[in-house]
Design a protein around this motif. Structure first.
Motif, PDB file in Angstrom:
ATOM      1  N   PHE A 195    -125.931 -83.015   1.932  1.00 41.86           N
ATOM      2  CA  PHE A 195    -124.869 -82.077   2.325  1.00 41.86           C
ATOM      3  C   PHE A 195    -123.935 -82.710   3.351  1.00 41.86           C
ATOM      4  O   PHE A 195    -122.713 -82.569   3.264  1.00 41.86           O
ATOM      5  CB  PHE A 195    -125.478 -80.773   2.857  1.00 41.86           C
ATOM      6  CG  PHE A 195    -124.461 -79.713   3.145  1.00 41.86           C
ATOM      7  CD1 PHE A 195    -123.846 -79.023   2.107  1.00 41.86           C
ATOM      8  CD2 PHE A 195    -124.094 -79.406   4.448  1.00 41.86           C
ATOM      9  CE1 PHE A 195    -122.890 -78.041   2.359  1.00 41.86           C
ATOM     10  CE2 PHE A 195    -123.147 -78.438   4.713  1.00 41.86           C
ATOM     11  CZ  PHE A 195    -122.543 -77.750   3.672  1.00 41.86           C
ATOM     12  N   SER A 196    -124.500 -83.412   4.333  1.00 42.23           N
ATOM     13  CA  SER A 196    -123.676 -84.094   5.334  1.00 42.23           C
ATOM     14  C   SER A 196    -122.781 -85.137   4.683  1.00 42.23           C
ATOM     15  O   SER A 196    -121.597 -85.238   5.007  1.00 42.23           O
ATOM     16  CB  SER A 196    -124.553 -84.762   6.400  1.00 42.23           C
ATOM     17  OG  SER A 196    -125.137 -83.787   7.221  1.00 42.23           O
ATOM     18  N   LEU A 197    -123.327 -85.909   3.772  1.00 39.14           N
ATOM     19  CA  LEU A 197    -122.524 -86.921   3.078  1.00 39.14           C
ATOM     20  C   LEU A 197    -121.409 -86.260   2.269  1.00 39.14           C
ATOM     21  O   LEU A 197    -120.272 -86.738   2.262  1.00 39.14           O
ATOM     22  CB  LEU A 197    -123.407 -87.789   2.184  1.00 39.14           C
ATOM     23  CG  LEU A 197    -124.338 -88.749   2.930  1.00 39.14           C
ATOM     24  CD1 LEU A 197    -125.327 -89.388   1.969  1.00 39.14           C
ATOM     25  CD2 LEU A 197    -123.553 -89.801   3.693  1.00 39.14           C
ATOM     26  N   PHE A 198    -121.726 -85.158   1.612  1.00 38.70           N
ATOM     27  CA  PHE A 198    -120.718 -84.421   0.851  1.00 38.70           C
ATOM     28  C   PHE A 198    -119.578 -83.968   1.767  1.00 38.70           C
ATOM     29  O   PHE A 198    -118.409 -84.079   1.429  1.00 38.70           O
ATOM     30  CB  PHE A 198    -121.358 -83.216   0.150  1.00 38.70           C
ATOM     31  CG  PHE A 198    -120.368 -82.296  -0.495  1.00 38.70           C
ATOM     32  CD1 PHE A 198    -119.777 -82.628  -1.702  1.00 38.70           C
ATOM     33  CD2 PHE A 198    -120.022 -81.096   0.106  1.00 38.70           C
ATOM     34  CE1 PHE A 198    -118.849 -81.771  -2.299  1.00 38.70           C
ATOM     35  CE2 PHE A 198    -119.103 -80.237  -0.479  1.00 38.70           C
ATOM     36  CZ  PHE A 198    -118.514 -80.583  -1.678  1.00 38.70           C
ATOM     37  N   CYS A 199    -119.930 -83.439   2.949  1.00 39.11           N
ATOM     38  CA  CYS A 199    -118.923 -82.928   3.882  1.00 39.11           C
ATOM     39  C   CYS A 199    -118.099 -84.043   4.524  1.00 39.11           C
ATOM     40  O   CYS A 199    -116.936 -83.825   4.867  1.00 39.11           O
ATOM     41  CB  CYS A 199    -119.601 -82.128   4.993  1.00 39.11           C
ATOM     42  SG  CYS A 199    -120.275 -80.555   4.449  1.00 39.11           S
ATOM     43  N   LEU A 200    -118.698 -85.200   4.696  1.00 42.90           N
ATOM     44  CA  LEU A 200    -118.051 -86.239   5.496  1.00 42.90           C
ATOM     45  C   LEU A 200    -117.463 -87.388   4.691  1.00 42.90           C
ATOM     46  O   LEU A 200    -116.802 -88.250   5.261  1.00 42.90           O
ATOM     47  CB  LEU A 200    -119.049 -86.791   6.520  1.00 42.90           C
ATOM     48  CG  LEU A 200    -119.489 -85.761   7.554  1.00 42.90           C
ATOM     49  CD1 LEU A 200    -120.695 -86.259   8.325  1.00 42.90           C
ATOM     50  CD2 LEU A 200    -118.354 -85.423   8.491  1.00 42.90           C
ATOM     51  N   GLN A 201    -117.692 -87.421   3.389  1.00 43.11           N
ATOM     52  CA  GLN A 201    -117.172 -88.526   2.587  1.00 43.11           C
ATOM     53  C   GLN A 201    -116.118 -88.039   1.603  1.00 43.11           C
ATOM     54  O   GLN A 201    -116.285 -88.155   0.397  1.00 43.11           O
ATOM     55  CB  GLN A 201    -118.306 -89.225   1.840  1.00 43.11           C
ATOM     56  CG  GLN A 201    -119.206 -89.999   2.750  1.00 43.11           C
ATOM     57  CD  GLN A 201    -120.150 -90.874   1.959  1.00 43.11           C
ATOM     58  OE1 GLN A 201    -120.662 -90.475   0.920  1.00 43.11           O
ATOM     59  NE2 GLN A 201    -120.375 -92.061   2.449  1.00 43.11           N
ATOM     60  N   HIS A 202    -115.042 -87.523   2.123  1.00 40.49           N
ATOM     61  CA  HIS A 202    -113.920 -87.145   1.268  1.00 40.49           C
ATOM     62  C   HIS A 202    -112.640 -87.456   2.016  1.00 40.49           C
ATOM     63  O   HIS A 202    -112.650 -87.729   3.220  1.00 40.49           O
ATOM     64  CB  HIS A 202    -113.987 -85.679   0.837  1.00 40.49           C
ATOM     65  CG  HIS A 202    -114.072 -84.712   1.962  1.00 40.49           C
ATOM     66  ND1 HIS A 202    -113.003 -84.391   2.748  1.00 40.49           N
ATOM     67  CD2 HIS A 202    -115.123 -84.009   2.453  1.00 40.49           C
ATOM     68  CE1 HIS A 202    -113.369 -83.519   3.660  1.00 40.49           C
ATOM     69  NE2 HIS A 202    -114.650 -83.272   3.513  1.00 40.49           N
ATOM     70  N   ARG A 203    -111.551 -87.412   1.339  1.00 41.42           N
ATOM     71  CA  ARG A 203    -110.285 -87.848   1.928  1.00 41.42           C
ATOM     72  C   ARG A 203    -109.772 -86.935   3.034  1.00 41.42           C
ATOM     73  O   ARG A 203    -108.878 -87.308   3.782  1.00 41.42           O
ATOM     74  CB  ARG A 203    -109.227 -88.014   0.843  1.00 41.42           C
ATOM     75  CG  ARG A 203    -108.880 -86.752   0.113  1.00 41.42           C
ATOM     76  CD  ARG A 203    -108.006 -87.056  -1.097  1.00 41.42           C
ATOM     77  NE  ARG A 203    -107.735 -85.848  -1.837  1.00 41.42           N
ATOM     78  CZ  ARG A 203    -106.533 -85.298  -1.924  1.00 41.42           C
ATOM     79  NH1 ARG A 203    -105.500 -85.869  -1.370  1.00 41.42           N
ATOM     80  NH2 ARG A 203    -106.379 -84.193  -2.612  1.00 41.42           N
TER      81      ARG A 203
END
Length: 176
Positions: free
Chosen positions: A14-22
């Protein structure tokens, strides 16, 4: 320890999803501003203003708030030091942290606990602020995730801690 492994994996995903976008960097500026409202100074100001402007109800809001924080802060520190959960950026080099946290461990989120404590008290003493207070508290919790310093479960447990401590203080002083 194996029983919480799936939760830890979900938290990291979930953290990666929230933090790895433009939108991570632009969103971090807004998240910093929202998170800053939960640093603690606002709570003291709200308590003082309520007492000054709202007489007996304001004084009770202040007293219940002081008791609730007196209960919450030691529980928060004991939980942090008992769980010793590392922060997201320590567990994965893929997680970006946009701020430097004020302490070492992540579980529970103190900002979220304090925000939900205050939202609970505001909704009890000033029901007309109910929706605003809980939306604001939720945004503080979300901002901590979006800043890369907490996992989702840190925020959820912080919210439960804040709600519980507020309810205990309300029961003790306000007969709720």
């Amino acid at each position: 320890m194996r029983t919480i492994e799936p939760i830890a994996k979900l938290d990291l995903a979930f953290s990666l999803f929230c933090l790895q976008h433009r939108f991570s960097y632009p969103l971090s500026r807004l998240s910093k501003a929202i998170s800053h409202t939960g640093d603690g100074h606002l709570y003291a100001v709200l308590g003082g203003l309520a007492w000054w402007m709202d007489g007996e109800r304001g004084l009770m809001f202040l007293l219940v708030g002081l008791l609730a924080f007196t209960i919450e802060l030691p529980l928060y520190w004991m939980a942090k030091n008992a769980f010793k959960r590392r922060r997201p950026q320590e567990l994965s080099e893929l997680v970006t942290s946009f701020i430097t946290p004020s302490d070492r461990y992540s579980l529970p989120s103190g900002h979220t606990a304090a925000a939900f404590l205050m939202a609970t008290l505001l909704s009890f003493f000033y029901p007309e602020l109910d929706t605003f207070a809980f939306v604001w508290a939720t945004l503080i919790g979300a901002s901590r995730i979006l800043l890369g310093v907490h996992f989702l479960t840190d925020v959820v447990l912080g919210a439960l801690l804040g709600l519980g401590c507020a309810q205990i203080a309300l029961t003790m002083l306000a007969g709720a």
